[in-house]
Design a protein around this motif. Structure first.
Motif, PDB file in Angstrom:
ATOM      1  N   GLY A 242       0.805  -1.209   0.000  1.00 19.76           N
ATOM      2  CA  GLY A 242       0.000   0.000   0.000  1.00 19.76           C
ATOM      3  C   GLY A 242       0.841   1.263   0.000  1.00 19.76           C
ATOM      4  O   GLY A 242       2.075   1.219   0.078  1.00 19.76           O
ATOM      5  N   VAL A 243       0.153   2.384  -0.085  1.00 22.43           N
ATOM      6  CA  VAL A 243       0.802   3.693  -0.138  1.00 22.43           C
ATOM      7  C   VAL A 243       0.287   4.550   1.006  1.00 22.43           C
ATOM      8  O   VAL A 243      -0.925   4.647   1.225  1.00 22.43           O
ATOM      9  N   HIS A 244       1.206   5.156   1.719  1.00 20.34           N
ATOM     10  CA  HIS A 244       0.861   6.051   2.817  1.00 20.34           C
ATOM     11  C   HIS A 244       1.518   7.405   2.548  1.00 20.34           C
ATOM     12  O   HIS A 244       2.705   7.469   2.236  1.00 20.34           O
ATOM     13  N   VAL A 245       0.750   8.471   2.672  1.00 26.33           N
ATOM     14  CA  VAL A 245       1.213   9.801   2.291  1.00 26.33           C
ATOM     15  C   VAL A 245       1.118  10.753   3.467  1.00 26.33           C
ATOM     16  O   VAL A 245       0.090  10.811   4.150  1.00 26.33           O
ATOM     17  N   ALA A 246       2.192  11.501   3.691  1.00 23.90           N
ATOM     18  CA  ALA A 246       2.189  12.590   4.667  1.00 23.90           C
ATOM     19  C   ALA A 246       2.462  13.882   3.908  1.00 23.90           C
ATOM     20  O   ALA A 246       3.367  13.936   3.065  1.00 23.90           O
ATOM     21  N   VAL A 247       1.671  14.917   4.193  1.00 18.72           N
ATOM     22  CA  VAL A 247       1.790  16.183   3.477  1.00 18.72           C
ATOM     23  C   VAL A 247       2.012  17.309   4.464  1.00 18.72           C
ATOM     24  O   VAL A 247       1.296  17.431   5.466  1.00 18.72           O
ATOM     25  N   THR A 248       3.019  18.148   4.190  1.00 19.86           N
ATOM     26  CA  THR A 248       3.232  19.364   4.954  1.00 19.86           C
ATOM     27  C   THR A 248       3.216  20.544   3.991  1.00 19.86           C
ATOM     28  O   THR A 248       3.437  20.398   2.792  1.00 19.86           O
ATOM     29  N   GLY A 249       2.944  21.718   4.533  1.00 19.55           N
ATOM     30  CA  GLY A 249       2.904  22.906   3.682  1.00 19.55           C
ATOM     31  C   GLY A 249       1.568  23.019   2.966  1.00 19.55           C
ATOM     32  O   GLY A 249       0.512  22.653   3.501  1.00 19.55           O
ATOM     33  N   VAL A 250       1.602  23.494   1.729  1.00 17.32           N
ATOM     34  CA  VAL A 250       0.386  23.705   0.951  1.00 17.32           C
ATOM     35  C   VAL A 250      -0.344  22.373   0.731  1.00 17.32           C
ATOM     36  O   VAL A 250       0.272  21.378   0.344  1.00 17.32           O
ATOM     37  N   GLY A 251      -1.616  22.343   0.997  1.00 19.72           N
ATOM     38  CA  GLY A 251      -2.419  21.138   0.784  1.00 19.72           C
ATOM     39  C   GLY A 251      -2.513  20.229   1.983  1.00 19.72           C
ATOM     40  O   GLY A 251      -3.281  19.251   1.957  1.00 19.72           O
ATOM     41  N   ALA A 252      -1.763  20.502   3.052  1.00 20.17           N
ATOM     42  CA  ALA A 252      -1.825  19.656   4.245  1.00 20.17           C
ATOM     43  C   ALA A 252      -3.234  19.685   4.822  1.00 20.17           C
ATOM     44  O   ALA A 252      -3.837  20.746   4.995  1.00 20.17           O
ATOM     45  N   GLY A 253      -3.790  18.509   5.110  1.00 19.96           N
ATOM     46  CA  GLY A 253      -5.130  18.405   5.642  1.00 19.96           C
ATOM     47  C   GLY A 253      -6.225  18.506   4.602  1.00 19.96           C
ATOM     48  O   GLY A 253      -7.405  18.413   4.934  1.00 19.96           O
ATOM     49  N   VAL A 254      -5.838  18.696   3.350  1.00 18.98           N
ATOM     50  CA  VAL A 254      -6.810  18.857   2.272  1.00 18.98           C
ATOM     51  C   VAL A 254      -6.673  17.754   1.220  1.00 18.98           C
ATOM     52  O   VAL A 254      -7.653  17.102   0.856  1.00 18.98           O
ATOM     53  N   VAL A 255      -5.455  17.531   0.737  1.00 23.80           N
ATOM     54  CA  VAL A 255      -5.257  16.537  -0.323  1.00 23.80           C
ATOM     55  C   VAL A 255      -5.294  15.132   0.282  1.00 23.80           C
ATOM     56  O   VAL A 255      -5.000  14.942   1.466  1.00 23.80           O
ATOM     57  N   PRO A 256      -5.647  14.120  -0.512  1.00 23.79           N
ATOM     58  CA  PRO A 256      -5.721  12.748   0.001  1.00 23.79           C
ATOM     59  C   PRO A 256      -4.359  12.245   0.486  1.00 23.79           C
ATOM     60  O   PRO A 256      -3.306  12.661  -0.018  1.00 23.79           O
ATOM     61  N   THR A 257      -4.390  11.341   1.441  1.00 20.61           N
ATOM     62  CA  THR A 257      -3.145  10.775   1.973  1.00 20.61           C
ATOM     63  C   THR A 257      -3.079   9.265   1.758  1.00 20.61           C
ATOM     64  O   THR A 257      -2.370   8.558   2.456  1.00 20.61           O
TER      65      THR A 257
END
Length: 313
Positions: A47-62
């Motif tokens: 599987g794929v697990h995504v962590a996002v910081t900066g622009v799009g954090a909490g908005v784009v799928p993870t």
């Protein structure tokens, strides 16, 4: 079969892009020194697990529906390789939905990361990367400069998407003015007519060829070279403040255009001082807050900035 060891990791950096540049609709693009950074690590678990910081954090799928994850999967598929479990860490600084190529940068970061992970296992070319990225984005004008940097002319020939990279005159000084509101690329394209008057088509051919000369050789021609009759006026009703400020900037002698699908404004200054006066004009005249970004032209495009492969035990 892929034989990637858990712990194998790559980090890539991808620039923002601005497309069209006025008359070069769906053809011309420019890479800018605003960057998203992506680290991809092979894991033991599927599987794929995504962590996002900066622009799009909490908005784009993870999860696997994340655009970067889908681009990696598309590249593995194009290279005929099964995708291992992956952990993605994305740090984004490119504004989303503002006409600065954020989706193109996401796609390119995934494709380039996949190529780097598979280095030594499969052979791949720049043409293949451009083809995979274009298939996802729908057109090559943003993904080409994100991949290769500089000013790019992009087109689709018999052999698929193609590009030509050109170096920009050192006097060209970009300014990007970014509003708080977004603009849907799909909406912008829906406002475009299916046909345009013959004289408008001829006008844009002349201006787009002049624009190449202005960007690589004669920046003093940028104001005339950025005139457009193919797309900006048709989309003006969807972004009236963008349209109003562009008119003010151009009346003051600044080569201002819509950045990509908008609503950001791109000003192509012929020297560094010009963009400061353009930014001040917008500060004085705007009805809302616009963030002024002063990027350089990125000449490298997407780069792999680290690549580690653990030693098998």
């Amino acid at each position: 079969m892929t034989s990637l060891l858990p712990g194998t990791a790559v980090t890539v950096q991808v620039p923002a892009t601005t497309a069209n540049l006025g008359p070069g609709f769906d053809t011309l693009g420019l890479a800018l020194s605003i960057y998203d950074t992506l680290t991809v690590q092979v894991t033991d678990s599927p599987g794929v697990h995504v962590a996002v910081t900066g622009v799009g954090a909490g908005v784009v799928p993870t999860d696997a529906t994340n655009l970067v994850a889908r681009a990696i999967a598309a590249a593995f598929d194009a290279f005929g390789q099964p995708m291992p479990g992956l952990a993605l860490t994305a740090h984004n600084t490119i504004p989303h939905g503002r006409g600065l190529g954020s989706s193109g940068a996401a796609i390119v970061s995934g494709v380039v990361a996949a190529q780097a992970l598979l280095e030594g296992l499969v052979d791949s070319s720049d043409e293949q990367l451009l083809a995979v990225a274009t298939a996802m984005e729908g057109h090559p004008d943003n993904v080409a400069p994100a991949l290769f940097g500089g000013l790019t002319i992009a087109w689709v020939g018999a052999g698929g998407p193609q590009h030509k990279k050109l170096l920009v005159h050192r006097g060209v000084s970009p300014l990007v003015l970014v509003p708080e509101h977004t603009m849907s690329t799909e909406l912008a394209r829906s406002l475009q007519p299916q046909s345009v008057p013959h004289e408008d088509a001829i006008f844009n051919v002349s201006r787009s060829t002049l624009l190449i000369a202005a960007l690589i050789q004669s920046p003093e021609l940028l104001l005339d070279a950025t005139e457009d009759r193919l797309h900006q006026s048709y989309r003006a009703s969807a972004m009236p403040e963008t349209d109003r400020l562009i008119a003010l900037l151009r009346a003051a002698g600044h080569a201002a255009v819509v950045s990509g699908a908008g609503p950001s404004i791109l000003v192509l200054g012929s020297d560094p001082g010009e963009r400061l006066s353009a930014a001040q004009l917008v500060t004085d005249q705007a009805d809302m807050v616009w963030q002024a970004l002063l990027p350089a032209v990125d000449i490298r495009g997407a780069t792999v900035i680290s690549h580690t492969v653990p030693t098998a035990r």
